[in-house]
Scaffold this motif. Structure first.
Motif, PDB file in Angstrom:
ATOM      1  N   ALA A   1       0.836  -1.211   0.000  1.00  0.00           N
ATOM      2  CA  ALA A   1       0.000   0.000   0.000  1.00  0.00           C
ATOM      3  C   ALA A   1       0.864   1.252   0.000  1.00  0.00           C
ATOM      4  CB  ALA A   1      -0.928  -0.013   1.223  1.00  0.00           C
ATOM      5  N   ILE A   2       1.919   1.239   0.798  1.00  0.00           N
ATOM      6  CA  ILE A   2       2.833   2.385   0.845  1.00  0.00           C
ATOM      7  C   ILE A   2       3.479   2.602  -0.520  1.00  0.00           C
ATOM      8  CG2 ILE A   2       4.983   3.243   1.847  1.00  0.00           C
ATOM      9  CD1 ILE A   2       4.199   1.725   4.438  1.00  0.00           C
ATOM     10  N   MET A   3       3.939   1.501  -1.135  1.00  0.00           N
ATOM     11  CA  MET A   3       4.602   1.634  -2.444  1.00  0.00           C
ATOM     12  C   MET A   3       3.638   2.136  -3.511  1.00  0.00           C
ATOM     13  SD  MET A   3       7.277  -1.579  -2.649  1.00  0.00           S
ATOM     14  CE  MET A   3       6.196  -2.884  -2.111  1.00  0.00           C
ATOM     15  N   MET A   4       2.424   1.592  -3.537  1.00  0.00           N
ATOM     16  CA  MET A   4       1.455   2.009  -4.547  1.00  0.00           C
ATOM     17  C   MET A   4       1.060   3.470  -4.385  1.00  0.00           C
ATOM     18  SD  MET A   4      -1.126  -1.227  -4.779  1.00  0.00           S
ATOM     19  CE  MET A   4      -0.612  -2.801  -5.487  1.00  0.00           C
ATOM     20  N   ALA A   5       0.826   3.893  -3.149  1.00  0.00           N
ATOM     21  CA  ALA A   5       0.367   5.268  -2.918  1.00  0.00           C
ATOM     22  C   ALA A   5       1.458   6.285  -3.224  1.00  0.00           C
ATOM     23  CB  ALA A   5      -0.121   5.421  -1.484  1.00  0.00           C
ATOM     24  N   LEU A   6       2.692   5.978  -2.841  1.00  0.00           N
ATOM     25  CA  LEU A   6       3.734   6.990  -2.900  1.00  0.00           C
ATOM     26  C   LEU A   6       4.481   7.029  -4.227  1.00  0.00           C
ATOM     27  CD1 LEU A   6       5.165   6.941   0.722  1.00  0.00           C
ATOM     28  CD2 LEU A   6       3.316   8.297  -0.258  1.00  0.00           C
ATOM     29  N   THR A   7       4.449   5.953  -5.012  1.00  0.00           N
ATOM     30  CA  THR A   7       5.140   6.018  -6.307  1.00  0.00           C
ATOM     31  C   THR A   7       4.490   7.070  -7.209  1.00  0.00           C
ATOM     32  OG1 THR A   7       3.804   4.101  -6.999  1.00  0.00           O
ATOM     33  CG2 THR A   7       6.077   3.678  -6.361  1.00  0.00           C
ATOM     34  N   MET A   8       3.157   7.092  -7.257  1.00  0.00           N
ATOM     35  CA  MET A   8       2.492   8.106  -8.086  1.00  0.00           C
ATOM     36  C   MET A   8       2.656   9.502  -7.498  1.00  0.00           C
ATOM     37  SD  MET A   8      -0.911   6.928 -10.069  1.00  0.00           S
ATOM     38  CE  MET A   8      -1.839   6.253  -8.722  1.00  0.00           C
ATOM     39  N   ALA A   9       2.680   9.598  -6.168  1.00  0.00           N
ATOM     40  CA  ALA A   9       2.882  10.905  -5.543  1.00  0.00           C
ATOM     41  C   ALA A   9       4.263  11.457  -5.892  1.00  0.00           C
ATOM     42  CB  ALA A   9       2.728  10.778  -4.030  1.00  0.00           C
ATOM     43  N   PHE A  10       5.267  10.584  -5.984  1.00  0.00           N
ATOM     44  CA  PHE A  10       6.616  11.015  -6.326  1.00  0.00           C
ATOM     45  C   PHE A  10       6.714  11.546  -7.747  1.00  0.00           C
ATOM     46  CE2 PHE A  10       8.987   9.152  -2.696  1.00  0.00           C
ATOM     47  CZ  PHE A  10       9.910  10.175  -2.534  1.00  0.00           C
ATOM     48  N   VAL A  11       5.857  11.051  -8.644  1.00  0.00           N
ATOM     49  CA  VAL A  11       5.893  11.542 -10.025  1.00  0.00           C
ATOM     50  C   VAL A  11       5.649  13.050 -10.049  1.00  0.00           C
ATOM     51  CG1 VAL A  11       4.682  11.501 -12.236  1.00  0.00           C
ATOM     52  CG2 VAL A  11       5.283   9.354 -11.120  1.00  0.00           C
ATOM     53  N   GLY A  12       4.647  13.504  -9.279  1.00  0.00           N
ATOM     54  CA  GLY A  12       4.351  14.933  -9.235  1.00  0.00           C
ATOM     55  C   GLY A  12       5.480  15.748  -8.637  1.00  0.00           C
ATOM     56  N   GLU A  13       6.310  15.119  -7.812  1.00  0.00           N
ATOM     57  CA  GLU A  13       7.381  15.827  -7.134  1.00  0.00           C
ATOM     58  C   GLU A  13       8.681  15.824  -7.921  1.00  0.00           C
ATOM     59  OE1 GLU A  13       9.810  15.214  -2.933  1.00  0.00           O
ATOM     60  OE2 GLU A  13       7.660  14.857  -3.011  1.00  0.00           O
ATOM     61  N   ALA A  14       8.981  14.716  -8.605  1.00  0.00           N
ATOM     62  CA  ALA A  14      10.314  14.533  -9.180  1.00  0.00           C
ATOM     63  C   ALA A  14      10.362  14.593 -10.700  1.00  0.00           C
ATOM     64  CB  ALA A  14      10.881  13.182  -8.712  1.00  0.00           C
ATOM     65  N   VAL A  15       9.194  14.528 -11.368  1.00  0.00           N
ATOM     66  CA  VAL A  15       9.164  14.463 -12.832  1.00  0.00           C
ATOM     67  C   VAL A  15       8.671  15.799 -13.391  1.00  0.00           C
ATOM     68  CG1 VAL A  15       8.161  13.278 -14.832  1.00  0.00           C
ATOM     69  CG2 VAL A  15       8.751  11.975 -12.774  1.00  0.00           C
ATOM     70  N   PRO A  16       9.354  16.353 -14.406  1.00  0.00           N
ATOM     71  CA  PRO A  16       8.864  17.589 -15.029  1.00  0.00           C
ATOM     72  C   PRO A  16       7.440  17.420 -15.543  1.00  0.00           C
ATOM     73  CG  PRO A  16      11.078  17.071 -15.799  1.00  0.00           C
ATOM     74  CD  PRO A  16      10.619  15.884 -14.999  1.00  0.00           C
ATOM     75  N   LYS A  17       6.670  18.501 -15.463  1.00  0.00           N
ATOM     76  CA  LYS A  17       5.247  18.433 -15.810  1.00  0.00           C
ATOM     77  C   LYS A  17       5.030  17.946 -17.240  1.00  0.00           C
ATOM     78  CE  LYS A  17       1.116  21.251 -15.094  1.00  0.00           C
ATOM     79  NZ  LYS A  17       0.633  22.577 -14.649  1.00  0.00           N
ATOM     80  N   ALA A  18       5.934  18.323 -18.147  1.00  0.00           N
ATOM     81  CA  ALA A  18       5.780  17.940 -19.557  1.00  0.00           C
ATOM     82  C   ALA A  18       5.972  16.444 -19.779  1.00  0.00           C
ATOM     83  CB  ALA A  18       6.781  18.714 -20.414  1.00  0.00           C
ATOM     84  N   ARG A  19       6.552  15.746 -18.789  1.00  0.00           N
ATOM     85  CA  ARG A  19       6.803  14.309 -18.934  1.00  0.00           C
ATOM     86  C   ARG A  19       5.975  13.475 -17.955  1.00  0.00           C
ATOM     87  NH1 ARG A  19      13.092  12.959 -19.353  1.00  0.00           N
ATOM     88  NH2 ARG A  19      12.122  10.927 -19.725  1.00  0.00           N
ATOM     89  N   THR A  20       4.984  14.097 -17.334  1.00  0.00           N
ATOM     90  CA  THR A  20       4.166  13.367 -16.360  1.00  0.00           C
ATOM     91  C   THR A  20       3.441  12.188 -16.998  1.00  0.00           C
ATOM     92  OG1 THR A  20       3.830  15.372 -15.053  1.00  0.00           O
ATOM     93  CG2 THR A  20       2.278  13.584 -14.705  1.00  0.00           C
TER      94      THR A  20
END
Length: 486
Positions: free
Chosen positions: A122-141
């Motif tokens: 549950a922790i891995m599933m919830a936080l992997t997508m949350a990290f995308v918003g934090e670490a990935v440029p918006k144009a590559r989301t």
């Protein structure tokens, strides 16, 4: 920018995006393998522990219940204590529980360890997508979301074949122990390459909503049990569990309206884009579950395929997903999430109608053709919908919104297994599906996917309406936390 974003300063230089995506992708793969590989071990576990079929199902249910009941709460906890810190802890927890599962001498300990493994997942599933918003440029989301979808599909496709090979070789314990080296590798990558947690300056830290967490977990657990218990029948116990879920949800809403730091801010649901994203995600997951519930019965009983061929045909969808996820994400980045949500749902509607018609006309080839239409539509929808929901989420709410997105998917899968299975059973008009005549099974298939087509049309209507309402509200732009933003 939100006040939260401006109040936070990076603790370290941004790490390599390639290694960040590798860490997140392998985390998603690990949690997906935890579900799919264990399913094939149930007969072996029943023999090893002398357990009944009903008892051994808890090896799967304990894992899924832990994910369903806690995924929103662990997402919010990551927002408060730090997503990197909690994700590393979740990977370590999953890996340690895998060791216990593989070495356990008793069945009760196996079930308990699977529940702990589910908490890590549950922790891995919830936080992997949350990290995308934090670490990935918006144009590559979109590309990043597509990659996560690909890794989830790879885990789903790889699990049964890997599990079967391990059972035939080292035995059932290897199904759990094989997670350990992968878990250690993911743990190393996440610890080394994920961006450090940011410290909020000048603000008191938010409190974790314990009463809300307990009420939501109990409500979701009661609902999931109501949908899964009874093996197809719906009796008084199921009704009592649904009543308990409704009561728990009512109490949860009362608590959330009163506490100063709620688990879920009810004002978030003023955002029509978020509401549409969650509702369509649940409906689409209900439809996709129908392929997993109804497909094997139709292929074996309706078309007369043996078990090996059924497995081969059923693997086509996950294989298409594995190859199509990244492509779907790139299309989202190029054409925009809103348009691709609509395109994906249109393709899914066509796929459902094809499943209702083509297998009866062309047999296995018709079934494969319909799946080849439905699955890319699903991949387009998932990449676009995840991107649309997670874009512009306030930094201190990414975990909980990601948790809600995963929860809507899980609830759709749980509901789909029960409801679509009941539609299929009713349409066959047979006392026992396992002994139903091929013509009755074919009728059940047609009715089930006609209903699935209606559900995708409803999802399409919700998606279009939600998109229009969201555009109207883009005067003062609304954040996903429900607060107004300039």
């Amino acid at each position: 920018m939100t006040a939260t974003d401006t109040a936070m300063a990076p603790a370290a230089p941004a790490p390599s995006l390639r290694w960040v995506l590798a860490s997140l992708s392998l985390s998603m793969l690990l949690s997906s393998l935890g579900t799919s590989s264990a399913n094939v071990a149930l007969p072996a576990l029943a023999d090893a522990f002398g357990a009944s079929f009903q008892a051994v199902q808890w090896v799967v249910l304990a894992y899924l219940l832990a994910i369903t009941t806690l995924i929103v709460s662990v997402g919010r906890l990551g927002d408060i204590v730090g997503r990197r810190r909690l994700l590393v802890a979740g990977i370590a927890l999953f890996t340690a529980a895998s060791v216990i599962c593989g070495l356990t001498p008793g069945f009760a300990l196996l079930i308990a360890a699977r529940a702990v493994q589910g908490i890590g997942a549950a922790i891995m599933m919830a936080l992997t997508m949350a990290f995308v918003g934090e670490a990935v440029p918006k144009a590559r989301t979109g590309s990043a979301m597509g990659l996560l979808g690909t890794m989830s599909a790879v885990g789903t496709a790889l699990g049964p074949s890997l599990g079967g090979a391990l059972i035939a070789g080292p035995g059932w314990r290897a199904i759990f122990l094989v997670n350990v080296p992968l878990g250690l590798a993911v743990l190393f990558l996440a610890h080394r390459h994920l961006p450090a947690d940011r410290k909020a300056e000048g603000r008191a830290p938010a409190r974790f909503d314990v009463p809300g967490t307990l009420l939501l977990a109990l409500s979701l657990g009661a609902y999931a049990l109501a949908m899964t218990m009874g093996r197809g029948s719906f009796g008084m116990l199921n009704i009592a569990l649904l009543a308990a879920a409704a009561l728990g949800l009512g109490l949860f809403l009362l608590v959330e309206a009163r506490v100063t730091s709620p688990l879920i801010r009810l004002s978030m649901f003023r955002d029509p884009g978020l509401n549409a994203g969650l509702a369509t995600n649940a409906l689409v997951s209900t439809v996709m579950m129908a392929t997993l519930v109804v497909g094997p019965f139709y292929l074996s009983r309706g078309l007369g395929l043996d078990a090996a061929l059924v497995g081969l045909v059923m693997s086509i969808g996950p294989v298409i997903s594995a190859f199509g996820g990244v492509v779907a994400g790139r299309i989202v980045d190029r054409l925009g999430a809103a348009a691709i949500v609509v395109a994906g749902l249109v393709a899914m509607t066509a796929g459902c109608l094809a499943l209702a018609v083509l297998p009866g006309l062309a047999g296995v080839a018709g079934y494969i053709a319909a799946i080849a239409l439905l699955t890319p539509g699903y991949q387009l929808f998932q990449a676009a919908n995840n991107t649309a929901v997670m874009t512009d989420v306030a930094a201190d709410r990414r975990g909980v919104v990601s948790g809600l997105l995963n929860l809507s998917r899980n609830l759709g899968l749980v509901t789909g297994a029960s409801v679509m299975g009941a539609v299929f059973a009713s349409a066959t008009a047979a006392a026992d599906i396992a002994t139903a005549a091929p013509a009755a099974v074919a009728t059940g298939m047609q009715v089930t996917f006609a209903v699935a087509g209606v559900l995708t049309v409803v999802a399409l209507a919700i998606g279009v309406a939600g998109g229009k309402l969201a555009k109207r509200r883009e005067g003062p732009k609304m954040g996903r936390d429900g607060s107004s933003r300039a």
